[in-house]
Design an enzyme around this catalytic site. Structure first.
Site, PDB file in Angstrom:
ATOM      1  N   ASP A  36      14.038 -11.866  10.966  1.00  0.00           N
ATOM      2  CA  ASP A  36      15.460 -11.786  11.306  1.00  0.00           C
ATOM      3  C   ASP A  36      16.180 -10.715  10.508  1.00  0.00           C
ATOM      4  O   ASP A  36      16.032 -10.613   9.293  1.00  0.00           O
ATOM      5  CB  ASP A  36      16.147 -13.130  11.051  1.00  0.00           C
ATOM      6  CG  ASP A  36      17.581 -13.112  11.545  1.00  0.00           C
ATOM      7  OD1 ASP A  36      17.790 -12.670  12.682  1.00  0.00           O
ATOM      8  OD2 ASP A  36      18.479 -13.512  10.785  1.00  0.00           O
TER       9      ASP A  36
ATOM     10  N   HIS B 230      21.306 -18.704   7.138  1.00  0.00           N
ATOM     11  CA  HIS B 230      20.877 -17.952   5.951  1.00  0.00           C
ATOM     12  C   HIS B 230      21.359 -18.700   4.719  1.00  0.00           C
ATOM     13  O   HIS B 230      22.558 -18.756   4.456  1.00  0.00           O
ATOM     14  CB  HIS B 230      21.456 -16.536   5.974  1.00  0.00           C
ATOM     15  CG  HIS B 230      20.948 -15.734   7.142  1.00  0.00           C
ATOM     16  ND1 HIS B 230      19.800 -14.994   7.092  1.00  0.00           N
ATOM     17  CD2 HIS B 230      21.431 -15.600   8.401  1.00  0.00           C
ATOM     18  CE1 HIS B 230      19.585 -14.421   8.268  1.00  0.00           C
ATOM     19  NE2 HIS B 230      20.564 -14.767   9.084  1.00  0.00           N
TER      20      HIS B 230
ATOM     21  N   HIS C 257      19.330 -21.504  12.932  1.00  0.00           N
ATOM     22  CA  HIS C 257      19.490 -20.124  12.439  1.00  0.00           C
ATOM     23  C   HIS C 257      20.548 -20.063  11.344  1.00  0.00           C
ATOM     24  O   HIS C 257      21.740 -19.914  11.603  1.00  0.00           O
ATOM     25  CB  HIS C 257      19.877 -19.196  13.592  1.00  0.00           C
ATOM     26  CG  HIS C 257      19.737 -17.741  13.251  1.00  0.00           C
ATOM     27  ND1 HIS C 257      19.228 -16.818  14.123  1.00  0.00           N
ATOM     28  CD2 HIS C 257      20.032 -17.050  12.121  1.00  0.00           C
ATOM     29  CE1 HIS C 257      19.215 -15.619  13.554  1.00  0.00           C
ATOM     30  NE2 HIS C 257      19.720 -15.740  12.334  1.00  0.00           N
TER      31      HIS C 257
ATOM     32  N   ARG D 103      20.260 -17.957   1.675  1.00  0.00           N
ATOM     33  CA  ARG D 103      20.353 -16.906   0.652  1.00  0.00           C
ATOM     34  C   ARG D 103      19.582 -17.165  -0.636  1.00  0.00           C
ATOM     35  O   ARG D 103      19.574 -16.319  -1.523  1.00  0.00           O
ATOM     36  CB  ARG D 103      21.827 -16.633   0.271  1.00  0.00           C
ATOM     37  CG  ARG D 103      22.704 -16.240   1.437  1.00  0.00           C
ATOM     38  CD  ARG D 103      22.325 -14.879   1.993  1.00  0.00           C
ATOM     39  NE  ARG D 103      23.305 -14.399   2.965  1.00  0.00           N
ATOM     40  CZ  ARG D 103      22.992 -13.693   4.038  1.00  0.00           C
ATOM     41  NH1 ARG D 103      21.736 -13.388   4.305  1.00  0.00           N
ATOM     42  NH2 ARG D 103      23.921 -13.279   4.867  1.00  0.00           N
TER      43      ARG D 103
ATOM     44  N   ASP E 261      23.962 -18.822  13.024  1.00  0.00           N
ATOM     45  CA  ASP E 261      23.699 -17.571  12.292  1.00  0.00           C
ATOM     46  C   ASP E 261      24.599 -17.487  11.046  1.00  0.00           C
ATOM     47  O   ASP E 261      25.135 -16.433  10.710  1.00  0.00           O
ATOM     48  CB  ASP E 261      23.876 -16.330  13.171  1.00  0.00           C
ATOM     49  CG  ASP E 261      23.281 -15.075  12.522  1.00  0.00           C
ATOM     50  OD1 ASP E 261      22.625 -15.194  11.468  1.00  0.00           O
ATOM     51  OD2 ASP E 261      23.492 -13.969  13.066  1.00  0.00           O
TER      52      ASP E 261
ATOM     53  N   HIS F  40      15.053 -11.402  16.245  1.00  0.00           N
ATOM     54  CA  HIS F  40      16.323 -10.672  16.255  1.00  0.00           C
ATOM     55  C   HIS F  40      16.014  -9.388  17.005  1.00  0.00           C
ATOM     56  O   HIS F  40      15.253  -8.560  16.517  1.00  0.00           O
ATOM     57  CB  HIS F  40      16.742 -10.396  14.807  1.00  0.00           C
ATOM     58  CG  HIS F  40      17.874  -9.423  14.638  1.00  0.00           C
ATOM     59  ND1 HIS F  40      18.994  -9.710  13.910  1.00  0.00           N
ATOM     60  CD2 HIS F  40      18.058  -8.160  15.082  1.00  0.00           C
ATOM     61  CE1 HIS F  40      19.817  -8.670  13.922  1.00  0.00           C
ATOM     62  NE2 HIS F  40      19.265  -7.711  14.633  1.00  0.00           N
TER      63      HIS F  40
ATOM     64  N   ASN G 156      14.880 -13.908   5.105  1.00  0.00           N
ATOM     65  CA  ASN G 156      15.292 -12.646   4.470  1.00  0.00           C
ATOM     66  C   ASN G 156      15.981 -12.880   3.132  1.00  0.00           C
ATOM     67  O   ASN G 156      17.112 -12.474   2.901  1.00  0.00           O
ATOM     68  CB  ASN G 156      16.176 -11.816   5.408  1.00  0.00           C
ATOM     69  CG  ASN G 156      17.417 -12.536   5.868  1.00  0.00           C
ATOM     70  OD1 ASN G 156      17.486 -13.768   5.819  1.00  0.00           O
ATOM     71  ND2 ASN G 156      18.422 -11.787   6.299  1.00  0.00           N
TER      72      ASN G 156
END
Lengths: 323, 439
Positions: free
Chosen positions: B162, B72, B70, B74, B315, B189, B104
């Site tokens: 998520d 990110h 998990h 970006r 995360d 999520h 995301n």
């Protein structure tokens, strides 16, 4: 030496002695406000900026009058006239104002913690929280305390009952913190959607009915039910709310015959408080407003005094004692 | 991913912990051509040809390359927060040989081209492996399903919306049914948004006191309960991301006992910190889900130790200073975590909350099993993804150590104990503490 700290961000964290010191100082200013000429030169040469991100009449005016009565230069900025509408961050606005070297910035902001945020960034400027989101409104709690003190000649051994929207009230929070510092019994009365059970963790007694909460009350505070909240499923209708939670003479006479009534205002007559109560001798509403100026004079004075202790000249010492 | 032509490496003298294969003891490991080709008691491997790279791991522990499911990264779209290169660099510095990146981004990873773009960038960066997670719904809007088959073929390992949970139970049901066809997990999520709208922290006496809008634990629990029932209904697999409540642990335990195909992860901040940290309006402590109570933390650690919560995931959520240096309610949610996850986990081992073997499992084979990934094993024939950890090494996690583009961490400038000293991906040394930080 007594000190109230570098800023006034909230009641929480203050010591009883600090609150008593502010109240003692405020009492001296009450007397000045009763003179025919109400201006003293105490803060001559000092600059106070009020920075208001929320509409406010009484608090902003109260701070402005307080500053002017002490001969400070007061500059008012409201969000509609500032760079906020141009997308500037709160910190940048605060730093910009800070660079102009005011002595005090009084801030009201719709978000909790806003005053703390700028206090962390600003150097050599005292920050006064005039209301941050739902968090605190310390000068309101202190002016309420001064009003209570004037009625009861004491601030302990009291039972304080707050009726109404305690959940969305920074006035309620600051008052809870203050009265827990003085060891008072604090009760909140509202429907369970507003008087959350978590209030008990703050040392507060939670009630859903006025008749049960008012027993032995010395002070009843009526808190505002904002019109816009009526549509958020916290309460079914204004009428049902008013029936149970409006502060009424009948209930006060029956359960708390000696209680005084405070309301931070603005209030809606007939919803959270009966007109008859506001117009009765129990009401301390006008006294609260008058005390507001004295308390804010005390706060501005003490914060400026602390800042420049080293620079205080003999002449200014005298003004202080005269005050 | 890494070049097939790698040197022959031997890692000698370390304490090898490989929970998947039940190993805990002194072993030497031989890596060649991207694979583990030997795992033997000390001395046995000594005679095997010329070893170009001898790694002395005495006093250290040697574990399968850590896997963070998990993260990110970006990119594409938010390259000022992180890039695939900077994020995977931070990953290997934190001991991770593989990461799964959440969809995301901008645009959202809801089509094959984005998956291909991520994989290409990751290959070029040459740090950790990257397994992209595709969106459950197009643009993560919670309406139409994303093309899961196309995404799967392009290399998506799982699906997630998520940060924007699928609100409609009907859409979630369809997504679960559809996922059966591509044998992929939906990583969720869990947040009932009508209960959490505008939240800034956990709902409790502390949020009440601070006047900050709170998210009740029920907002998370309700959605976990819903998706357990939908997993039961459809027979599909659900992985619960960053669970943060005591009730979640109870619900997941019951679901597992019922044979529902669910798994769960917990983030180090949720088992290391409580909501009390928010008291000073410090936005470094603002995340989603929010930091919870001490009771929740205790339940999460208990659930993690018993395997009810399968694994640990960072995360990792980089945010630039400008998006954090604002009013609490306005600040972005999340913290970086790739370089703090291992030491924060080892701290719980030190405190006796987890066994070392369970901690390593929760960072290696368990996350791999949750999403059906390769790795997490030191068995001969496996990919040569290996991490060497110094349990006693102390590091101040400051800007000289941080390899993320952002520094939004409540652990910034804190002393951390127990860190990765070498990370191998496909037999290639992609991180060496000495070389990285003594430059």
């Amino acid at each position: 030496m007594n000190t109230i700290g570098e800023h006034l961000l909230g009641i929480e964290g203050l010591a009883r002695g600090q609150l008593e010191f502010i109240l003692e100082t405020a009492q001296q200013f009450v007397e000045i406000n009763e003179r025919s000429v109400k201006k003293v030169p105490t803060l001559r040469g000092k600059t106070v900026v009020t920075l208001f991100y929320e509409a406010s009449t009484r608090t902003r005016t109260s701070f402005e009058i307080a500053g002017k009565r002490l001969s400070a230069d007061v500059v008012n900025i409201s969000s509609s006239t500032s760079s906020v509408t141009k997308g500037e961050t709160l910190i940048d606005t605060a730093l910009t104002l800070g660079s102009m070297a005011p002595d005090v910035i009084v801030i009201r902001h719709p978000l909790s913690g806003a005053a703390h945020l700028i206090a962390r960034e600003l150097r050599e400027v005292a920050v006064v929280n005039a209301g941050d989101g739902l968090h605190e409104h310390p000068t309101q709690a202190i002016l309420d305390a001064l009003t209570i003190l004037q009625s009861f000649k004491r601030l302990d051994n009291l039972t304080i009952v707050m009726v109404g929207d305690v959940l969305r009230s920074r006035v309620a929070r600051s008052n809870i913190f203050l009265h827990k510092i003085f060891g008072n019994t604090v009760r909140v009365v509202a429907p369970p959607t507003l008087a959350l059970k978590e209030f008990s963790a703050l040392g507060v007694e939670v009630y859903y009915e006025q008749s049960k909460a008012l027993h032995g009350a010395d002070v009843v505070m009526s808190l505002r039910m904002k019109e816009e909240y009526l549509h958020e499923a916290f309460i079914p209708t204004k009428e049902e709310y008013a029936r149970r939670y409006s502060v009424k003479t009948e209930l006060l006479d029956k359960y708390a015959p000696n209680a005084i009534v405070l309301a931070p205002g603005p209030f809606i007559r007939g919803v959270e408080i009966e007109s008859k109560v506001l117009d009765s001798t129990r009401s301390r509403v006008n006294q609260q407003v008058a005390n507001g100026v004295a308390v804010r004079m005390a706060v501005l004075f003490l914060l400026c005094q602390r800042q420049k202790t080293a620079e205080v000249s003999r002449g200014e010492e005298e003004f202080r004692y005269n005050a | 991913m890494p070049n097939a032509m790698t040197k022959k490496t031997i890692i000698k003298g370390g304490r090898v912990i490989d929970p998947k294969n039940g190993l805990d003891g002194e072993f030497d490991i031989l890596l060649e051509d991207g694979k583990i080709i030997g795992l033997e008691r000390p001395g046995v491997l000594g005679g095997i040809g010329a070893v170009e790279n001898l790694v002395d791991a005495s006093g250290l522990i040697v574990v399968p390359g850590l896997i963070d499911i998990h993260v990110h990264l970006r990119e594409p779209g938010y390259e000022w927060k992180e890039t695939i290169e900077s994020g995977t660099h931070a990953a290997v510095c934190g001991g991770f040989s593989a990461v799964c990146c959440m969809p995301n981004t901008s645009p959202v990873c809801d089509r094959a081209q984005i998956v291909a773009f991520i994989l290409e960038k990751a290959r070029n960066a040459g740090f950790s492996r990257v397994y992209p997670i595709g969106a459950i719904t197009q643009e993560q809007k919670g309406e139409s399903l994303a093309p899961m088959l196309e995404l799967r073929e392009a290399g998506s390992v799982a699906f997630s919306d998520d940060g924007r949970p699928v609100s409609s139970p009907a859409v979630m049901r369809k997504a679960l049914e559809y996922s059966l066809m591509c044998d992929a997990v939906l990583a969720c999520h869990e947040e009932e948004r009508s209960l959490s709208e505008g939240f800034a922290m956990n709902e409790s006496a502390i949020s009440l006191k601070l006047g900050l809008p709170g998210m009740p634990t029920a907002a998370e629990d309700i959605m976990i309960a819903r998706d357990i029932e939908l997993a039961r209904l459809t027979g599909a697999r659900v992985h619960f991301c960053h669970v943060s409540t005591a009730r979640a642990v109870t619900l997941i335990e019951r679901a597992k006992n019922d044979g529902v195909r669910v798994s769960a992860e917990v983030s180090p901040h949720h088992f290391s910190l409580t909501e009390e940290s928010v008291a000073n309006f410090d936005t470094a402590y603002k995340m989603s889900p929010p930091l919870r109570s001490a009771e929740d933390v205790a339940a999460l650690l208990d659930g993690l130790s018993r395997g009810i919560i399968d694994c640990i995931a960072s995360d990792h959520a980089p945010h630039e200073r400008d998006s954090k240096n604002v009013e609490f309610a306005k600040a972005s949610m999340g913290i970086i975590g790739l370089q703090t996850t291992l030491p924060l986990t080892l701290k719980k081992v030190k405190e006796g909350k987890l066994t070392l073997a369970r901690a390593i499992e929760a960072l290696t084979s368990a996350p791999a099993a949750c999403l059906g990934l390769p790795g997490g094993s030191l068995k001969v024939g496996s990919d040569a993804d290996v991490t060497i950890v110094d349990l006693d090494k102390e590091v101040v996690f400051d800007q000289s150590i941080n390899r993320s583009k952002c520094s939004n961490s409540p652990f910034l400038n804190c002393l951390l104990r127990g860190v990765a000293v070498k990370t191998f991906v496909g037999g290639r040394e992609v991180f060496s503490f000495e070389k990285e930080f003594k430059k």
